[in-house]
Design a protein around this motif. Sequence first.
Motif, short mmCIF file in Angstrom:
data_model
loop_
_atom_site.label_atom_id
_atom_site.label_comp_id
_atom_site.label_asym_id
_atom_site.label_seq_id
_atom_site.Cartn_x
_atom_site.Cartn_y
_atom_site.Cartn_z
N SER A 34 17.92 34.71 -100.04
CA SER A 34 18.19 34.53 -98.61
C SER A 34 17.15 33.64 -97.92
O SER A 34 17.33 33.28 -96.76
CB SER A 34 18.25 35.89 -97.91
OG SER A 34 16.99 36.54 -98.01
N ARG A 35 16.09 33.30 -98.57
CA ARG A 35 15.09 32.43 -97.96
C ARG A 35 15.66 31.01 -97.79
O ARG A 35 16.49 30.56 -98.59
CB ARG A 35 13.84 32.37 -98.82
CG ARG A 35 13.09 33.69 -98.87
CD ARG A 35 11.85 33.59 -99.73
NE ARG A 35 11.12 34.86 -99.77
CZ ARG A 35 10.00 35.05 -100.44
NH1 ARG A 35 9.48 34.05 -101.14
NH2 ARG A 35 9.42 36.23 -100.43
N PRO A 36 15.23 30.27 -96.72
CA PRO A 36 15.79 28.93 -96.46
C PRO A 36 15.65 27.98 -97.64
O PRO A 36 16.54 27.17 -97.91
CB PRO A 36 14.98 28.45 -95.25
CG PRO A 36 14.53 29.71 -94.58
CD PRO A 36 14.31 30.70 -95.66
N VAL A 37 14.55 28.09 -98.34
CA VAL A 37 14.32 27.15 -99.42
C VAL A 37 15.34 27.32 -100.54
O VAL A 37 15.66 26.37 -101.25
CB VAL A 37 12.89 27.33 -99.96
CG1 VAL A 37 12.73 28.67 -100.64
CG2 VAL A 37 12.53 26.20 -100.93
N LEU A 38 15.84 28.58 -100.71
CA LEU A 38 16.87 28.79 -101.72
C LEU A 38 18.27 28.73 -101.14
O LEU A 38 19.22 28.43 -101.85
CB LEU A 38 16.65 30.16 -102.39
CG LEU A 38 15.38 30.27 -103.25
CD1 LEU A 38 15.27 31.67 -103.86
CD2 LEU A 38 15.39 29.22 -104.37
N ALA A 39 18.41 29.08 -99.83
CA ALA A 39 19.72 28.97 -99.20
C ALA A 39 20.18 27.51 -99.15
O ALA A 39 21.36 27.21 -99.35
CB ALA A 39 19.68 29.56 -97.79
N SER A 40 19.27 26.56 -98.84
CA SER A 40 19.59 25.11 -98.83
C SER A 40 18.55 24.38 -99.68
O SER A 40 17.61 23.78 -99.16
CB SER A 40 19.60 24.57 -97.40
OG SER A 40 20.56 25.25 -96.61
N PRO A 41 18.65 24.48 -100.98
CA PRO A 41 17.62 23.89 -101.84
C PRO A 41 17.52 22.37 -101.72
O PRO A 41 16.49 21.79 -102.00
CB PRO A 41 18.06 24.32 -103.25
CG PRO A 41 19.51 24.62 -103.13
CD PRO A 41 19.72 25.13 -101.77
N HIS A 42 18.67 21.65 -101.23
CA HIS A 42 18.61 20.18 -101.13
C HIS A 42 17.71 19.72 -99.98
O HIS A 42 17.38 18.54 -99.89
CB HIS A 42 20.03 19.62 -100.93
CG HIS A 42 20.69 20.16 -99.69
ND1 HIS A 42 21.36 21.37 -99.67
CD2 HIS A 42 20.77 19.67 -98.42
CE1 HIS A 42 21.82 21.60 -98.45
NE2 HIS A 42 21.49 20.59 -97.67
N VAL A 43 17.32 20.69 -99.10
CA VAL A 43 16.44 20.31 -97.99
C VAL A 43 15.14 19.73 -98.52
O VAL A 43 14.64 18.71 -98.01
CB VAL A 43 16.18 21.53 -97.07
CG1 VAL A 43 15.11 21.20 -96.04
CG2 VAL A 43 17.48 21.95 -96.38
#
Length: 418
Positions: free
Chosen positions: A321-330
């Motif tokens: 649920s962390r942002p880095v894994l929720a949107s890894p392309h960021v």
Amino acid sequence: MPAADPAPRRRPTTAGETTAENPWPVRLLAAKMDAYIAKMPWTWVEGQVVQVSDRPGSSVVFVTLRDADTDMSLPVTIARRVMGRLRDALPDGLSHGTRVVVHARPEFFAKRGSLSLAADDVRPVGVGELLARLEHLKRVLRSEGLFDAACKRDLPFLPHTVGLVCGRASAAERDVVENARQRWPSVRFEVREVAVQGPNAVPEVVDALAELDAMVEVEVIVIARGGGSVEDLLPFSNETLVRAVAKARTPVVSAIGHEVDAPLLDLVADVRASTPTDAARRVVPDVTEELAQLDGLRHRTRRAIAARVEREQHTLTALRSRPVLASPHVLVDQRAAEVAAQRDRARRALENRLERAHVDVEHLRTSVSALSPRSTLLRGYAVVQRPDGELVRTPEDAPEGTRLRIRLPDGEVGATAG
């Protein structure tokens, strides 16, 4: 003349003087032994009565007295008047197993070659005196370290074969065997039935213990006996038996008497059981309890694994649920933008550098053109040189008839000095 009779040989006076050629006759040896034994003084001797022969009309009573620790006995003759003094202490008289102290003198009967004791006083050993002796023996054995906890060995968890020393057809044997097999049906027993009281108890128990201890398959030995009086349990406080248990290679369980009984065997044994039934509980586990424990451990293990999996699942969910894994392309987009920005900066820096270099080159070209000799020639001047390339600066440098080269802005012409 007839030959004279040989002189009679002199008999040796001591045993050390005898030889194969000059020995003692049996009668002389018996006489010597009788004379030697007759010099022995009266002494007090302790033992257990193993046989009493009281013939009606006889002036003496024949008793066999046995050592409490070893298989050794001596006949004792006691005058009937001496036996009469025992009525107060022993109303039933002497019986098998009674421990007594006699005041006696050795007697040797030469014709039979036998030794006996003639007693003029007999005293029973009382319980108080026995307990005092046991207390003294306990202190001696404790000082030697035979009762130390460091000497105790752990019992095997599940012995394949159990050695059992018990009385013949005794309740103690049934208690141990039946209770042990109820707890663990596959357990095997090596049973040695012996005397558990009386003068024969100690040697028989010691022999049975040694036999079981020598058997490799026997992993624990139980010495069991039911309850009894202090006198009945005396063999299990015997020094010979106690030391034999201390030297045994196999762990020993003492199951003598009841909870209140405390023979010295309890102190030297690796484990003390309060009763023979308690001994059965100690030597083998209960299959029902073990299965219940296995089920409990299985349930605990299953719950622990389920809880661990659930915790790890929560951890994975939190990480996902962390942002880095929720949107890894960021992260990739950010790095791509940084790379593009760096590339644009590099391109602009290179273009600026090239432009500055171009301006510098043009400036240098202008300066070189302004300083070039050709620029001077374009203004109408010319350069005159001799054939060897030397410049002609004065008329003296080119005498008449000298061939000359005249360089013009767009070429050169030849001439002759006039």
